[in-house]
Design a protein around this motif. Structure first.
Motif, PDB file in Angstrom:
ATOM      1  N   UNK A  46       1.113   0.860 -33.261  1.00 50.18           N
ATOM      2  CA  UNK A  46       0.620   1.976 -32.448  1.00 50.18           C
ATOM      3  C   UNK A  46      -0.856   2.289 -32.698  1.00 50.18           C
ATOM      4  N   UNK A  47      -1.447   1.788 -33.794  1.00 51.14           N
ATOM      5  CA  UNK A  47      -2.839   2.106 -34.110  1.00 51.14           C
ATOM      6  C   UNK A  47      -3.779   0.910 -34.005  1.00 51.14           C
ATOM      7  N   UNK A  48      -3.230  -0.286 -33.887  1.00 50.94           N
ATOM      8  CA  UNK A  48      -4.077  -1.476 -33.933  1.00 50.94           C
ATOM      9  C   UNK A  48      -5.030  -1.564 -32.741  1.00 50.94           C
ATOM     10  N   UNK A  49      -4.585  -1.177 -31.559  1.00 44.47           N
ATOM     11  CA  UNK A  49      -5.467  -1.265 -30.387  1.00 44.47           C
ATOM     12  C   UNK A  49      -6.687  -0.357 -30.568  1.00 44.47           C
ATOM     13  N   UNK A  50      -6.479   0.840 -31.086  1.00 43.56           N
ATOM     14  CA  UNK A  50      -7.591   1.751 -31.338  1.00 43.56           C
ATOM     15  C   UNK A  50      -8.530   1.214 -32.396  1.00 43.56           C
ATOM     16  N   UNK A  51      -7.963   0.605 -33.450  1.00 44.17           N
ATOM     17  CA  UNK A  51      -8.799   0.026 -34.496  1.00 44.17           C
ATOM     18  C   UNK A  51      -9.677  -1.078 -33.926  1.00 44.17           C
ATOM     19  N   UNK A  70       1.833 -11.010 -46.094  1.00 47.75           N
ATOM     20  CA  UNK A  70       1.778 -10.579 -44.694  1.00 47.75           C
ATOM     21  C   UNK A  70       0.356 -10.303 -44.247  1.00 47.75           C
ATOM     22  N   UNK A  71      -0.483  -9.884 -45.181  1.00 47.40           N
ATOM     23  CA  UNK A  71      -1.873  -9.579 -44.826  1.00 47.40           C
ATOM     24  C   UNK A  71      -2.616 -10.813 -44.336  1.00 47.40           C
ATOM     25  N   UNK A  72      -2.173 -11.993 -44.753  1.00 47.94           N
ATOM     26  CA  UNK A  72      -2.844 -13.215 -44.309  1.00 47.94           C
ATOM     27  C   UNK A  72      -2.648 -13.432 -42.810  1.00 47.94           C
ATOM     28  N   UNK A  73      -1.431 -13.188 -42.321  1.00 47.53           N
ATOM     29  CA  UNK A  73      -1.183 -13.335 -40.886  1.00 47.53           C
ATOM     30  C   UNK A  73      -1.940 -12.272 -40.099  1.00 47.53           C
ATOM     31  N   UNK A  74      -1.955 -11.042 -40.618  1.00 48.90           N
ATOM     32  CA  UNK A  74      -2.670  -9.969 -39.937  1.00 48.90           C
ATOM     33  C   UNK A  74      -4.172 -10.244 -39.926  1.00 48.90           C
ATOM     34  N   UNK A  79      -9.098 -11.993 -36.861  1.00 45.46           N
ATOM     35  CA  UNK A  79     -10.132 -12.996 -36.570  1.00 45.46           C
ATOM     36  C   UNK A  79     -10.018 -13.412 -35.102  1.00 45.46           C
ATOM     37  N   UNK A  80      -8.788 -13.603 -34.652  1.00 40.23           N
ATOM     38  CA  UNK A  80      -8.551 -13.976 -33.261  1.00 40.23           C
ATOM     39  C   UNK A  80      -8.980 -12.904 -32.268  1.00 40.23           C
ATOM     40  N   UNK A  81      -9.094 -11.657 -32.742  1.00 40.29           N
ATOM     41  CA  UNK A  81      -9.540 -10.555 -31.883  1.00 40.29           C
ATOM     42  C   UNK A  81     -11.058 -10.431 -31.867  1.00 40.29           C
ATOM     43  N   UNK A  82     -11.736 -11.328 -32.603  1.00 38.36           N
ATOM     44  CA  UNK A  82     -13.190 -11.343 -32.554  1.00 38.36           C
ATOM     45  C   UNK A  82     -13.896 -10.834 -33.799  1.00 38.36           C
ATOM     46  N   UNK A  83     -13.140 -10.390 -34.801  1.00 36.82           N
ATOM     47  CA  UNK A  83     -13.775  -9.935 -36.041  1.00 36.82           C
ATOM     48  C   UNK A  83     -14.260 -11.144 -36.824  1.00 36.82           C
ATOM     49  N   UNK A  84     -15.475 -11.044 -37.361  1.00 33.83           N
ATOM     50  CA  UNK A  84     -16.080 -12.214 -37.998  1.00 33.83           C
ATOM     51  C   UNK A  84     -16.000 -12.219 -39.515  1.00 33.83           C
ATOM     52  N   UNK A  85     -15.739 -11.062 -40.122  1.00 35.18           N
ATOM     53  CA  UNK A  85     -15.693 -11.002 -41.585  1.00 35.18           C
ATOM     54  C   UNK A  85     -14.413 -10.294 -42.011  1.00 35.18           C
ATOM     55  N   UNK A  86     -13.329 -11.079 -42.103  1.00 37.31           N
ATOM     56  CA  UNK A  86     -12.004 -10.529 -42.385  1.00 37.31           C
ATOM     57  C   UNK A  86     -11.474 -11.142 -43.672  1.00 37.31           C
TER      58      UNK A  86
END
Length: 107
Positions: A46-51, A70-74, A79-86
């Motif tokens: 419910x919060x990921x789209x806003x983030x 689980x954090x590895x998949x997230x 990264x797939x959403x365009x974040x470059x430093x995850x």
């Protein structure tokens, strides 16, 4: 592009010496309320789209889960959403809590 692994020691140094990264915790609400890294935000469906919409793509993002799995998949998804430093926090919150109990907050 892929996410990177991050040790608790490195995150601790970052928090002490530079602008705080965006720390997102993907654990369940009760676990987050019982303890989390100060300044972190709980991320769920419910919060990921806003983030994603509100966070610059070049922001440093650290993903935290229970044990660092689980954090590895997230992290890869972000990264797939365009974040470059995850980063995925190795050992997750449980290891952080044991190493840095003074850097753990409850809600």
């Amino acid at each position: 592009m892929a996410f990177s692994h991050l040790s608790g020691e490195t995150l601790s140094q970052w928090l002490a010496t530079q602008a705080e990264p965006a720390i997102v915790d993907i654990r369940d609400p009760d676990s987050f309320a019982a303890g989390h890294i100060p300044g972190s935000h709980r991320l769920d469906n419910s919060t990921v789209a806003g983030f994603v919409a509100d966070t610059p793509a070049d922001a440093t993002v650290v993903v935290v889960c229970y044990h660092g799995h689980s954090s590895q998949q997230a992290a890869q998804w972000l990264v797939g959403q365009g974040f470059s430093e995850v980063y995925s926090l190795d050992g997750g919150f449980e290891q952080w809590r044991h190493q840095y109990p003074e850097r753990t907050a409850a809600s």
